[in-house]
Enzyme design. Structure first.
Site, PDB file in Angstrom:
ATOM      1  N   LYS A  15     -11.052 -35.249  73.806  1.00 28.16           N
ATOM      2  CA  LYS A  15     -10.562 -33.729  73.283  1.00 28.16           C
ATOM      3  C   LYS A  15     -10.193 -33.894  71.592  1.00 28.16           C
ATOM      4  CE  LYS A  15      -6.703 -33.271  75.530  1.00 28.16           C
ATOM      5  NZ  LYS A  15      -6.827 -34.588  76.330  1.00 28.16           N
ATOM      6  N   ARG A  90       0.047 -27.949  78.125  1.00 26.38           N
ATOM      7  CA  ARG A  90       0.049 -29.225  79.103  1.00 26.38           C
ATOM      8  C   ARG A  90       0.704 -28.915  80.367  1.00 26.38           C
ATOM      9  NH1 ARG A  90      -0.843 -33.545  75.474  1.00 26.38           N
ATOM     10  NH2 ARG A  90      -1.433 -35.492  76.376  1.00 26.38           N
ATOM     11  N   ARG A 127      -9.522 -48.163  73.543  1.00 25.40           N
ATOM     12  CA  ARG A 127      -9.681 -47.222  72.499  1.00 25.40           C
ATOM     13  C   ARG A 127      -8.976 -48.142  71.211  1.00 25.40           C
ATOM     14  NH1 ARG A 127      -7.466 -41.121  72.820  1.00 25.40           N
ATOM     15  NH2 ARG A 127      -5.630 -42.241  73.399  1.00 25.40           N
ATOM     16  N   ARG A 157      -3.282 -47.742  70.209  1.00 25.31           N
ATOM     17  CA  ARG A 157      -2.093 -47.018  70.392  1.00 25.31           C
ATOM     18  C   ARG A 157      -1.012 -47.503  71.415  1.00 25.31           C
ATOM     19  NH1 ARG A 157      -3.625 -40.704  71.488  1.00 25.31           N
ATOM     20  NH2 ARG A 157      -2.149 -40.859  73.061  1.00 25.31           N
ATOM     21  N   ARG A 168       0.218 -41.811  82.403  1.00 17.19           N
ATOM     22  CA  ARG A 168      -0.287 -40.565  81.741  1.00 17.19           C
ATOM     23  C   ARG A 168      -1.406 -39.935  82.590  1.00 17.19           C
ATOM     24  NH1 ARG A 168      -2.536 -43.340  76.946  1.00 17.19           N
ATOM     25  NH2 ARG A 168      -3.497 -41.535  76.214  1.00 17.19           N
TER      26      ARG A 168
HETATM   27  P1  ADP Z   1      -3.454 -38.053  75.489  1.00 19.04           P
HETATM   28  O1  ADP Z   1      -4.375 -39.337  75.052  1.00 19.04           O
HETATM   29  O2  ADP Z   1      -2.624 -38.559  76.522  1.00 19.04           O
HETATM   30  O3  ADP Z   1      -4.102 -36.917  75.765  1.00 19.04           O
HETATM   31  P2  ADP Z   1      -1.728 -37.000  73.092  1.00 19.04           P
HETATM   32  O4  ADP Z   1      -2.111 -37.822  71.824  1.00 19.04           O
HETATM   33  O5  ADP Z   1      -2.368 -35.630  73.229  1.00 19.04           O
HETATM   34  O6  ADP Z   1      -2.425 -37.921  74.064  1.00 19.04           O
HETATM   35  O7  ADP Z   1      -0.328 -36.979  73.590  1.00 19.04           O
HETATM   36  C1  ADP Z   1       0.383 -38.086  73.372  1.00 19.04           C
HETATM   37  C2  ADP Z   1       1.744 -37.972  74.267  1.00 19.04           C
HETATM   38  O8  ADP Z   1       2.522 -36.836  73.410  1.00 19.04           O
HETATM   39  C3  ADP Z   1       2.036 -37.592  75.548  1.00 19.04           C
HETATM   40  O9  ADP Z   1       1.661 -38.615  76.455  1.00 19.04           O
HETATM   41  C4  ADP Z   1       3.152 -36.787  75.782  1.00 19.04           C
HETATM   42  O10 ADP Z   1       4.259 -37.612  75.613  1.00 19.04           O
HETATM   43  C5  ADP Z   1       3.267 -36.107  74.246  1.00 19.04           C
HETATM   44  N1  ADP Z   1       2.588 -34.592  74.323  1.00 19.04           N
HETATM   45  C6  ADP Z   1       1.667 -34.332  73.551  1.00 19.04           C
HETATM   46  N2  ADP Z   1       1.392 -33.150  73.799  1.00 19.04           N
HETATM   47  C7  ADP Z   1       2.340 -32.493  74.655  1.00 19.04           C
HETATM   48  C8  ADP Z   1       2.653 -31.390  74.977  1.00 19.04           C
HETATM   49  N3  ADP Z   1       1.986 -30.310  75.128  1.00 19.04           N
HETATM   50  N4  ADP Z   1       3.618 -31.221  76.053  1.00 19.04           N
HETATM   51  C9  ADP Z   1       4.526 -32.423  76.237  1.00 19.04           C
HETATM   52  N5  ADP Z   1       4.396 -33.505  75.823  1.00 19.04           N
HETATM   53  C10 ADP Z   1       3.261 -33.668  74.879  1.00 19.04           C
END
Ligand code: ADP
Ligand code: ZN
Length: 214
Positions: A15, A90, A127, A157, A168
Site C-alpha cells: 500500500k 481500518r 522489509r 521497522r 498485525r
Molecule cells: P502496516 O504495515 O501494518 O499497514 P502502518 O504503517 O499503516 O502499518 O501502521 C502502523 C501502526 O500504526 C499500526 O499497526 C497501528 O498501530 C497504527 N495505525 C496506523 N493507522 C491506523 C488506523 N487507521 N487506526 C488505528 N491504528 C492505526
C-alpha cells in the site's frame, strides 16, 4: 471533482509504495496514518506518547484519536484536490467517519491490494525502510546502499519482527478485513493483484483511478 482514493489491504501488501506512486501521478498527497503516527512518536509529541506502546504491540490506535488525526490532515490546503489514503480507515467506525469527513467532495474510489498471507509474512520480515524518512527500500537494493530520497540508512521497522507481524495480520483479519464488505457493495470498489510486479500494480491502479475521473 477530487481524486479521493482509499487503499485497502493487509500490512505488507504494498500500500505504501503504491499509494505514493498513485498520489504523485495524480498530484495529490499520500496520507499515511502509519507515517503520521511514526513521525509523532519520533518527535515525542503528546500524540506520539499516546500511541507509542499501542503501535509497538501491533494493536490499533483508538478510533476517536485516529479520526481527529485524519480530520486535521484532510483540512490542510494540499489535500484540496484530493488524497490517497493509506492505512485509514481500518475499522467500520473510521470508515463511517470518513464518509462524513468527505461528504460533498465526490465519491471515494476504494482499491484493495490482494496478497496471500505467506507472502505478506515473508515481505514484512525482510522489509527495510529508511531510518530518516521512512521510504521503503527496494528489496533488491544491497545492504550497503542508502535511501535514494534522503541518503538515510536502511533499518528494520520495530513492528516488522515475526511476533508483531503475526499480531498485525491477526488484527487485520479480525478488524480491518470486514471493511471490504462495507465497501464491496459500492460501485467504486476494485481489487488489484498485489503479487504482480510493482510497475504492473501501479499501472492497474492508475487506470482504475483514471476511469473513475472520467
Ligand atoms: P502496516 O504495515 O501494518 O499497514 P502502518 O504503517 O499503516 O502499518 O501502521 C502502523 C501502526 O500504526 C499500526 O499497526 C497501528 O498501530 C497504527 N495505525 C496506523 N493507522 C491506523 C488506523 N487507521 N487506526 C488505528 N491504528 C492505526
Ligand atoms: Zn530517506
Amino acid at each position: 471533482m477530487g481524486v479521493n482514493v482509499v487503499m485497502l489491504g493487509p500490512p505488507g501488501a504494498g500500500k505504501g509504495t503504491q499509494a505514493e506512486r498513485l498520489a504523485t501521478r495524480f498530484g495529490v498527497p499520500r496520507i499515511s496514518t502509519g507515517d503520521l503516527l511514526r513521525e509523532a512518536v519520533a518527535a515525542g509529541s503528546p500524540l506520539g506518547e499516546l500511541v507509542r506502546a499501542v503501535m509497538a504491540r501491533g494493536d490499533l490506535v483508538g478510533d476517536a484519536l485516529m479520526i481527529e488525526v485524519v480530520r486535521d490532515r484532510l483540512t490542510r490546503p494540499d489535500a484540496a484536490p484530493g488524497f490517497v489514503l493509506d492505512g485509514f480507515p481500518r475499522t467500520i467506525p473510521q470508515a463511517e467517519a470518513l464518509e462524513r469527513l468527505t461528504a460533498g467532495l465526490g465519491a471515494l474510489t476504494v482499491v484493495e491490494l490482494i496478497v496471500p498471507e505467506q507472502e505478506l509474512v515473508r515481505r514484512l520480515c525482510s522489509r527495510r525502510v529508511c531510518g530518516s524518512c521512512g521510504t521503503n527500500a527496494d528489496p533488491s537494493a544491497g545492504a550497503d546502499s542508502r535511501c535514494g530520497r534522503c541518503g538515510g540508512a536502511w533499518v528494520q521497522r520495530t513492528d516488522d519482527n515475526a511476533q508483531v507481524v503475526r499480531d498485525r495480520l491477526a488484527v487485520f483479519s479480525r478488524i480491518t478485513r470486514p471493511l471490504v464488505d462495507f465497501y464491496r457493495s459500492r460501485a467504486a470498489y476494485r481489487q488489484v493483484d498485489g503479487t504482480r510486479p510493482p510497475d504492473e500494480v501501479a499501472a492497474a491502479l492508475a487506470e482504475i483511478v483514471g476511469e473513475e475521473q472520467r
